[in-house]
Design an enzyme around this catalytic site. Structure first.
Site, short mmCIF file in Angstrom:
data_model
loop_
_atom_site.label_atom_id
_atom_site.label_comp_id
_atom_site.label_asym_id
_atom_site.label_seq_id
_atom_site.Cartn_x
_atom_site.Cartn_y
_atom_site.Cartn_z
N THR A 93 0.96 -1.37 0.00
CA THR A 93 -0.01 0.14 -0.02
C THR A 93 1.02 1.42 0.20
OG1 THR A 93 -1.45 1.37 1.37
CG2 THR A 93 0.10 -0.19 2.54
N ASP A 94 0.33 2.46 -0.62
CA ASP A 94 0.87 3.67 -0.41
C ASP A 94 1.04 4.26 1.07
OD1 ASP A 94 -1.62 4.28 -0.16
OD2 ASP A 94 -1.68 5.76 -1.78
N GLU A 95 0.29 3.61 1.86
CA GLU A 95 0.19 4.07 3.21
C GLU A 95 1.75 3.84 3.86
OE1 GLU A 95 -3.02 3.04 5.82
OE2 GLU A 95 -4.45 3.41 4.34
N TYR A 100 -1.85 -0.59 11.05
CA TYR A 100 -1.87 -1.19 9.71
C TYR A 100 -0.89 -1.00 8.80
CZ TYR A 100 -3.18 -1.86 4.76
OH TYR A 100 -3.37 -1.91 3.56
N LYS A 135 2.35 -3.15 7.48
CA LYS A 135 2.52 -3.52 5.86
C LYS A 135 3.91 -2.79 5.56
CE LYS A 135 0.22 -4.60 3.32
NZ LYS A 135 -0.17 -6.09 2.47
N TYR A 155 -15.51 11.47 8.33
CA TYR A 155 -14.57 11.96 9.38
C TYR A 155 -13.89 13.29 9.48
CZ TYR A 155 -14.30 6.52 9.88
OH TYR A 155 -14.32 5.37 10.14
P1 NAD Z 1 -9.72 -7.26 2.55
O1 NAD Z 1 -9.62 -7.20 3.81
O2 NAD Z 1 -10.73 -7.20 1.56
O3 NAD Z 1 -9.20 -8.78 2.25
C1 NAD Z 1 -8.17 -9.45 2.77
C2 NAD Z 1 -8.26 -11.22 2.52
O4 NAD Z 1 -7.32 -11.76 3.28
C3 NAD Z 1 -9.59 -11.77 3.26
O5 NAD Z 1 -10.07 -12.46 2.14
C4 NAD Z 1 -9.31 -12.46 4.80
O6 NAD Z 1 -10.08 -13.54 4.81
C5 NAD Z 1 -7.83 -12.70 3.95
N1 NAD Z 1 -6.90 -13.09 5.01
C6 NAD Z 1 -6.83 -12.31 6.23
N2 NAD Z 1 -6.08 -12.96 7.23
C7 NAD Z 1 -5.66 -14.09 6.55
C8 NAD Z 1 -4.48 -15.07 7.08
N3 NAD Z 1 -3.97 -15.07 8.14
N4 NAD Z 1 -4.54 -16.20 6.21
C9 NAD Z 1 -5.24 -16.33 5.26
N5 NAD Z 1 -6.06 -15.19 4.45
C10 NAD Z 1 -6.14 -14.13 5.53
O7 NAD Z 1 -8.37 -6.54 1.70
P2 NAD Z 1 -8.06 -5.86 0.53
O8 NAD Z 1 -8.61 -4.32 0.47
O9 NAD Z 1 -8.58 -6.66 -0.61
O10 NAD Z 1 -6.59 -5.81 0.30
C11 NAD Z 1 -5.86 -6.74 -0.22
C12 NAD Z 1 -4.38 -6.37 -0.09
O11 NAD Z 1 -4.00 -5.22 -0.88
C13 NAD Z 1 -3.75 -6.15 1.24
O12 NAD Z 1 -2.45 -6.63 1.16
C14 NAD Z 1 -3.84 -4.58 1.09
O13 NAD Z 1 -2.89 -4.10 2.24
C15 NAD Z 1 -3.57 -4.31 -0.03
N6 NAD Z 1 -3.86 -3.07 -0.52
C16 NAD Z 1 -5.14 -2.68 -0.53
C17 NAD Z 1 -5.73 -1.33 -0.89
C18 NAD Z 1 -7.23 -1.05 -0.72
O14 NAD Z 1 -7.57 0.09 -1.21
N7 NAD Z 1 -8.09 -1.71 -0.20
C19 NAD Z 1 -4.69 -0.45 -1.71
C20 NAD Z 1 -3.39 -0.85 -1.81
C21 NAD Z 1 -3.03 -2.19 -1.24
O1 DAU Z 2 -4.15 3.83 0.44
C1 DAU Z 2 -4.25 2.62 0.35
C2 DAU Z 2 -5.12 2.03 1.60
O2 DAU Z 2 -6.48 2.56 1.50
C3 DAU Z 2 -5.09 0.47 1.88
O3 DAU Z 2 -3.83 0.16 2.22
C4 DAU Z 2 -6.18 -0.01 2.80
O4 DAU Z 2 -6.27 -1.29 2.80
C5 DAU Z 2 -7.60 0.66 2.37
O5 DAU Z 2 -8.27 0.38 3.46
C6 DAU Z 2 -7.36 2.29 2.36
O6 DAU Z 2 -7.18 2.91 3.53
P1 DAU Z 2 -7.93 4.09 4.10
O7 DAU Z 2 -7.86 4.36 5.31
O8 DAU Z 2 -7.67 5.49 3.02
O9 DAU Z 2 -9.40 3.79 3.47
P2 DAU Z 2 -10.89 3.81 4.19
O10 DAU Z 2 -11.81 3.23 3.23
O11 DAU Z 2 -10.92 3.40 5.69
O12 DAU Z 2 -11.14 5.47 4.34
C7 DAU Z 2 -11.00 6.18 3.22
C8 DAU Z 2 -11.29 7.86 3.62
O13 DAU Z 2 -12.50 8.00 4.18
C9 DAU Z 2 -10.14 7.96 4.82
O14 DAU Z 2 -9.68 9.20 5.00
C10 DAU Z 2 -11.08 7.85 6.22
C11 DAU Z 2 -12.44 8.54 5.56
N1 DAU Z 2 -13.54 7.83 5.85
C12 DAU Z 2 -13.84 6.30 6.18
C13 DAU Z 2 -14.97 6.02 6.76
C14 DAU Z 2 -14.75 4.42 6.83
C15 DAU Z 2 -14.58 8.53 6.46
O15 DAU Z 2 -14.51 9.79 6.24
N2 DAU Z 2 -15.85 8.00 6.86
C16 DAU Z 2 -16.12 6.66 6.97
O16 DAU Z 2 -17.06 6.09 7.30
#
Ligand code: NAD
Ligand code: DAU
Length: 334
Positions: free
Chosen positions: A123-125, A150, A154, A207
């Protein structure tokens, strides 16, 4: 290209399942998904895939006995499994250490034993945040500076991958992507939470002031980028994935209200996230110039409207998670 067998960890989650759908429709590869089916995993996300080309193994990536034979049988591991939600990591960091650190370590050790190609999805975080007026965006050389449990786990997992490449010659690449949107994202996350709130007649919740900026990319563009890196990326290298999609949270909510036919001011401000990162922004020049990747989803509003349609049409997918998710938020006043 000859067909491969891929082990996709976390393939029942949001982005992992998108990758499985993408790979099965764009290549001849077969896939084993290893997923623990935590609260975030959903079998239904793997429905409708071509017969005989995908199997699901339910198990923990931190369990070496489960992981080892699966890594041995794969041509490549694509590692998505993680605890992924910042708010959950503030409430209880411990599963984040287990999955993101011990789980990644366990997979790396298996890849090392069997000489298996490895792609680590991150992730970019890991780079922390930017000021709103900073002209710079994140690049592959930006210093690590994670803010939350988190993002710290990562960041730690990325550093483990880099160390296993350098010390043990593991054949790994890494990618760091910005915020994804699209179908099958858990209702705890910002966009699906507000869409499903609006479907239920509840006002969206922002938020703080809602000025925090995220750099949105469609999950399918993330998948095509990971496939490009898996096929053409240089071992040991990191690629940033982004689609020039910066928007502040207030703009996203206002767009959703417009798409769903509500008044522009029809939302509430709630308590801010502790340590809330201000802005993320990705410079994906390297990926575009070296690997020739480009995003297919140019228009955020269109992508968001299609995502709204998906949640409207797939209530059976998200409804079982909604009440428990909102109960968790109620405990923090969010
Ligand atoms: P998600 O929470 O939707 O899915 C995570 C999956 O991992 C789930 O299916 C869960 O059951 C599985 N999991 C969790 N713990 C496990 C374990 N111990 N063993 C096996 N499986 C397990 O997450 P996502 O949003 O799809 O993110 C997937 C990946 O992409 C992560 O590595 C996250 O850091 C990265 N990522 C997410 C975003 C985003 O915007 N969501 C952006 C950049 C990178
Ligand atoms: O940047 C990549 C990341 O993006 C991934 O690594 C994470 O797995 C993914 O969850 C996401 O992280 P964020 O914290 O940015 O995503 P989230 O959807 O939780 O929130 C997006 C933005 O919206 C953040 O600034 C918080 C805000 N927010 C979130 C929720 C749930 C609100 O304002 N209201 C809300 O109810």
């Amino acid at each position: 290209m000859a067909s491969r067998h891929l082990l996709v960890t976390g393939g029942a989650g949001f982005i992992g399942s998108n990758f499985v759908h993408h790979v099965l429709s764009h290549t001849d590869d077969t896939v084993t998904v290893l997923d623990a089916l935590t609260y975030a995993g959903n079998r239904a996300s793997l429905e409708g895939l071509p017969e005989g080309r995908m199997r699901l193994v339910v198990g923990d990536i931190a369990d070496a006995a489960t992981v080892d034979p699966l890594v041995a049988q794969a041509d490549a591991v694509v590692h998505y499994a993680a605890e992924s939600h910042n708010d959950n990591s503030l409430a209880d960091p411990s599963p984040f250490l287990h999955t993101n650190l011990i789980g990644t370590y366990t997979l790396l050790e298996a890849a090392r034993r069997h000489g298996t190609r490895f792609h680590h999805v991150s992730t970019d975080e890991v780079y922390g945040d930017l000021q709103l007026d900073d002209p710079q965006r994140f690049t592959e050389t930006t210093a690590y500076n994670p803010s939350s449990p988190y993002s710290a786990t990562k960041a730690g997992s990325d550093l483990l991958v880099r160390a296993w490449v350098r010390s043990f010659g593991v054949q790994a690449t890494l990618s760091n992507c910005s915020n994804n949107y699209g179908p099958r994202q858990h209702v705890e996350k910002f966009i699906p939470r507000q869409i499903t709130n609006l479907i239920d007649g509840i006002r969206p919740r922002l938020y703080g002031a809602g000025t925090n900026v995220r750099d949105w990319i469609h999950a399918d563009d993330h998948s095509s980028a990971v496939l490009a890196i898996l096929e053409r990326g240089q071992i040991g290298e990191t690629y940033l994935i982004g689609a020039d999609g910066e928007k502040n949270n207030k703009e996203v909510v206002e767009l959703l209200l417009q798409i769903m036919g509500r008044d522009a001011g029809d939302y509430d401000h709630v308590a801010d996230r502790p340590g809330h990162d201000l802005r993320y922004a990705i410079d994906s020049t390297r990926l575009r110039e070296e690997l020739g990747w480009k995003p297919a989803y140019g228009d955020f509003e269109q992508g968001l409207a299609a995502t709204v349609d998906w949640y409207r049409a797939n209530e059976a997918w998200w409804r079982p998670q909604k009440e428990a998710t909102e109960a968790k938020y109620a405990a923090t006043g969010q």
